[in-house]
Design a protein around this motif. Structure first.
Motif, short mmCIF file in Angstrom:
data_model
loop_
_atom_site.label_atom_id
_atom_site.label_comp_id
_atom_site.label_asym_id
_atom_site.label_seq_id
_atom_site.Cartn_x
_atom_site.Cartn_y
_atom_site.Cartn_z
N PRO A 112 4.31 5.95 3.22
CA PRO A 112 5.69 6.46 3.14
C PRO A 112 5.94 7.55 4.17
CG PRO A 112 4.77 6.20 0.94
CD PRO A 112 3.64 5.97 1.90
N GLY A 113 6.90 7.31 5.05
CA GLY A 113 7.23 8.30 6.07
C GLY A 113 6.55 8.10 7.40
N GLY A 114 5.71 7.07 7.53
CA GLY A 114 5.07 6.85 8.83
C GLY A 114 3.82 6.03 8.75
N ILE A 115 2.82 6.41 9.55
CA ILE A 115 1.54 5.70 9.56
C ILE A 115 0.40 6.72 9.49
CG2 ILE A 115 2.42 3.72 10.87
CD1 ILE A 115 1.01 4.90 13.36
N ALA A 116 -0.75 6.24 9.01
CA ALA A 116 -1.97 7.04 8.95
C ALA A 116 -3.04 6.32 9.76
CB ALA A 116 -2.42 7.23 7.50
N VAL A 117 -3.79 7.08 10.56
CA VAL A 117 -4.81 6.50 11.43
C VAL A 117 -6.14 7.17 11.15
CG1 VAL A 117 -5.45 5.92 13.81
CG2 VAL A 117 -3.02 6.18 13.20
N ALA A 118 -7.18 6.36 10.95
CA ALA A 118 -8.54 6.88 10.77
C ALA A 118 -9.22 6.93 12.13
CB ALA A 118 -9.33 5.99 9.81
N VAL A 119 -9.72 8.12 12.51
CA VAL A 119 -10.28 8.32 13.84
C VAL A 119 -11.68 8.92 13.70
CG1 VAL A 119 -9.92 9.33 16.13
CG2 VAL A 119 -7.94 8.78 14.69
N GLU A 120 -12.67 8.28 14.32
CA GLU A 120 -14.01 8.84 14.28
C GLU A 120 -14.17 9.93 15.32
OE1 GLU A 120 -17.43 6.54 16.56
OE2 GLU A 120 -16.22 5.08 15.43
N ALA A 130 -8.07 12.07 9.72
CA ALA A 130 -6.95 11.20 9.37
C ALA A 130 -5.73 11.82 10.04
CB ALA A 130 -6.77 11.13 7.87
N VAL A 131 -5.06 11.04 10.89
CA VAL A 131 -3.95 11.55 11.69
C VAL A 131 -2.68 10.83 11.25
CG1 VAL A 131 -3.14 12.09 14.00
CG2 VAL A 131 -5.58 11.81 13.59
N PHE A 132 -1.60 11.60 11.09
CA PHE A 132 -0.34 11.05 10.58
C PHE A 132 0.76 11.16 11.62
CE2 PHE A 132 -2.92 12.27 7.00
CZ PHE A 132 -2.73 11.24 6.08
N PHE A 133 1.51 10.07 11.76
CA PHE A 133 2.64 10.00 12.68
C PHE A 133 3.84 9.44 11.92
CE2 PHE A 133 -1.27 9.33 15.03
CZ PHE A 133 -1.14 10.13 16.15
N ASN A 134 5.04 9.72 12.43
CA ASN A 134 6.18 9.02 11.85
C ASN A 134 6.26 7.62 12.45
OD1 ASN A 134 7.52 9.10 14.34
ND2 ASN A 134 8.93 10.73 13.74
N SER A 136 8.03 6.28 14.56
CA SER A 136 8.29 6.21 16.00
C SER A 136 7.14 6.74 16.83
CB SER A 136 9.57 6.99 16.33
OG SER A 136 10.67 6.43 15.66
N GLY A 137 6.06 7.17 16.16
CA GLY A 137 4.88 7.64 16.87
C GLY A 137 4.84 9.12 17.13
N VAL A 138 5.70 9.89 16.47
CA VAL A 138 5.70 11.34 16.64
C VAL A 138 4.64 11.95 15.72
CG1 VAL A 138 7.05 13.46 16.39
CG2 VAL A 138 8.13 11.37 17.26
N PHE A 139 3.77 12.79 16.29
CA PHE A 139 2.69 13.41 15.52
C PHE A 139 3.26 14.29 14.41
CE2 PHE A 139 0.15 17.25 14.81
CZ PHE A 139 -1.06 16.70 14.39
N GLY A 189 4.92 15.08 1.47
CA GLY A 189 5.35 14.70 2.80
C GLY A 189 4.23 14.80 3.81
N LEU A 190 4.34 14.06 4.90
CA LEU A 190 3.26 13.97 5.88
C LEU A 190 3.19 15.18 6.81
CD1 LEU A 190 3.59 10.20 6.95
CD2 LEU A 190 2.26 11.19 5.07
N ALA A 191 4.32 15.81 7.04
CA ALA A 191 4.35 16.88 8.04
C ALA A 191 3.72 18.18 7.55
CB ALA A 191 5.80 17.15 8.46
N THR A 192 3.59 18.34 6.24
CA THR A 192 3.10 19.61 5.69
C THR A 192 1.70 19.50 5.12
OG1 THR A 192 4.15 19.10 3.56
CG2 THR A 192 5.43 20.38 5.16
N LEU A 193 0.96 18.46 5.43
CA LEU A 193 -0.37 18.25 4.87
C LEU A 193 -1.34 19.30 5.40
CD1 LEU A 193 -0.68 14.35 5.15
CD2 LEU A 193 -0.26 15.70 3.08
N THR A 194 -2.21 19.80 4.49
CA THR A 194 -3.26 20.74 4.86
C THR A 194 -4.56 20.30 4.20
OG1 THR A 194 -2.97 22.21 2.95
CG2 THR A 194 -1.53 22.59 4.86
#
Length: 619
Positions: A112-120, A130-134, A136-139, A189-194
């Protein structure tokens, strides 16, 4: 499944004769099989990266809100977004470079709100991200997870992202990080994750004695180090996560309400000595020779998926198999190797078994089978089971496909049986390894039926099974979008090396028609396959007003009308009404009689007008 019937005529008060007629009809019907119409898949479109054998198209996912396909390109360390608003012609939308976040993007999921990417991490044994973007690809944000995040997914309710952190050792096996599962709460939300949103679960509370049958065998490794989470599926109610640990041949059940491990279950083995569980064990001499052998196939699943039937969760496993190959631990060894010694009491015919034409070429594990620890092997264990399996929530097998995959591919592609995925003209080369290697699986519901789509990594293609009844799946179709006359490196061999599959339902599809998406690691292609529902078959030449099906997946049959004789029974009156009986296998049969004179009504497909009886299977 349910089929709706429109009943013609007045209200029905059953007479004694009508009840007798109905009872006779029910008895006749109980002797007949109930056909179940099925779907068909066909190739729709392909997006090609143009890169061969570089893992340019690994994990794929689909964004139904924006009609986009996302997949990871390991060669370029990027996420690729495709515009799939026209599924027949997907086009490049944009790419996301991932080098700023780590060495390799391993997995991507729509959340919800974008995509999540697993990066080694740049050092594989360090914690990944784990990196989250909306969309449109905005970090948006980046979080630290466990070592080697290999798979990422989201719960059905969209509240949590889960990451399988495989935690593989380095090549020398001198550094062996914990295998873990990270649970990320994304409700804010994805933008405020800590870091406070992340709970990482490990296996430090376990010892080998607590989990009998689970393969803990890394040099000097604890359970926490040795467990290697590979793939995650989440129950439909978002309460339980099931984590496949491939090398450990185990599944872990996690309670997502408490973020704790509930159960670790050893998955056991398939007995290839039993009829229906055969395998082709040799590539020398070449040929198709599916037979039973005194061999045990460790299931070792890669991808898994889950669904609910009758309020119970079932998990579907693609049993690929995998070996550990490191400097101090090179697990696979050919049975014919002199160093692989068979116990002479258990295997008095060891010399015969070890010939190349029998089991000599087959790769077995050196880490299992020496039951009495005397240096020889009392049981032979090989990698994978060349099948898919359905298990209940406790890991108990309710169905296994046996040797279906090799039997089906042998019949469909006899001159390319058990070939490799990196080149054509490689007949039988994978028989001594893991055969067709079921790698990917996804479930999808079309109409009222649930289907499993299983991708075969080596010979390629997708197996389709109707798994509506978990204990009684039905094989539907095998489709392979591979050109066996093409040149693999030049891209003319089409799809090679299915790595993952996504199901897109009618409701999610841009054109209202379901399809599946496959990512193909060797060919660097992403392909879409249209799912077509079954053609209408029924007891009427027209659907209305005689029959109104509610969904795909039903086959109705006209079995009796005026003038017919079935099983010695002659319909001499005009019964009418509605009834049903239990088939004692999770389905029931629905019957409807239509009251019309022998010359009245539409002439139906069987060539007669007048009264008739319809039936339909229902769950």
């Amino acid at each position: 499944m349910y089929t709706s019937f429109l009943r013609l005529g007045r209200a029905f008060a059953p007479t004694r004769d009508a009840l007798i007629h109905f009872a006779i009809l029910a008895g006749l019907l109980s002797l007949a099989s109930i056909a179940r119409a099925q779907i068909n898949i066909s190739h729709l479109s392909t997006y090609a990266t143009g890169s061969y054998n570089t893992a340019a198209a690994e994990i794929v996912t689909y964004d139904a809100v924006n009609d986009r396909i996302f997949f990871v390109n390991a060669q370029l360390n990027q996420v690729v977004a495709l515009d799939a608003s026209n599924p027949a012609a997907p086009t490049l939308a944009f790419t996301l470079p991932m080098a700023a976040y780590g060495a390799s993007a391993n997995s991507v999921a729509v959340v919800p709100g974008g995509i999540a990417v697993a990066v080694e991490a740049n050092t594989k044994t360090d914690p990944g991200t784990a990196v989250f973007f909306n969309a449109s690809g905005v970090f948006l944000s980046q979080l630290t997870v466990g070592a080697l995040p290999d798979m990422i997914t989201v719960t059905p309710d969209g509240t949590k992202v889960l990451v399988a952190n495989e935690g593989e050792p380095n090549t020398a096996y001198t550094i062996d990080p914990f295998g873990t599962v990270s649970v990320i709460d994304i409700t804010g939300g994805l933008a405020t994750l800590t870091a406070a949103n992340v709970t990482t679960i490990d296996f430090s509370a376990y010892t080998p004695a607590m989990i009998p049958g689970v393969r803990i065998f890394g040099p000097g490794a604890s359970v926490a180090q040795d467990m290697e989470p590979e793939y995650i599926t989440v129950s439909d109610d978002s309460q339980k996560a099931y984590v496949a640990c491939q090398e450990n041949n185990a599944v872990v059940r996690i309670n997502l309400a408490t973020n704790t491990i509930e159960q670790i279950t050893a998955l056991g083995y398939k007995d290839h000595s039993l009829a229906g569980n055969g395998l082709d064990a040799s590539d020398s001499p070449t040929g198709i020779n599916i037979a039973t052998w005194p061999v045990r196939g460790l299931y070792m699943p890669d991808a898994i998926d889950s669904y609910t039937v009758g309020g119970q969760t079932y998990v579907v496993y693609a049993n690929e198999g995998d070996a550990r190959e490191y400097t101090p631990l090179n697990e696979p060894r050919r049975i014919g190797n002199a160093a692989y010694v068979l116990d002479p009491t258990v295997f008095p015919n060891a010399a015969t078994l070890k010939t190349n034409a029998n089991l000599g070429r087959l790769n077995a594990t050196i880490s299992s089978g020496d039951i009495d620890t005397d240096g020889d092997y009392d049981e032979i264990y090989v990698f994978g089971s060349r099948s898919f399996t359905i298990r209940d929530a406790n890991g108990v097998i309710v169905y296994d496909s046996g040797d279906d995959f090799e039997q089906i591919t042998a019949a469909a592609l006899a001159t390319n049986f058990n070939c490799n995925n990196s080149a054509n003209g490689t007949f039988d080369t994978r028989s001594d390894d893991k055969g067709p290697e079921p790698e990917a699986v996804v479930l999808g519901k079309v109409g009222s039926q649930t289907y499993a789509f299983i991708g075969l990594e080596r010979i390629g293609g997708v197996m389709v099974y109707d798994v509506t009844i978990p204990a009684a799946p039905v094989f539907v179709q095998y489709l392979n979008h591979r050109n066996f006359a093409g040149n693999a490196a030049a891209g003319t061999a089409l799809d090679l090396g299915v790595e993952s599959i996504v199901f897109v339902s009618e409701a999610q599809s841009p054109d209202g028609k379901p399809f599946i998406i496959t990512s193909n690691e060797i060919s660097g292609t992403v392909s879409l396959f249209r799912i077509s529902g079954p053609a209408y078959t029924g007891c009427s030449s027209t659907q209305d007003p005689y029959l109104n099906p509610l969904g795909a997946g039903n086959t109705t049959t006209s079995i009796l009308t005026v003038g017919d004789v079935v099983g010695g029974y002659d319909l001499v009156s005009i019964p009418h009404g509605l009834g049903a009986y239990d088939n004692n296998n999770g389905t029931f049969t629905l019957l409807v009689n239509h009251e019309l004179g022998p010359t009245l009504g539409t002439t139906r497909a069987h060539g007669f007008a007048g009264s008739f009886v319809c039936r339909a299977a229902a769950t």
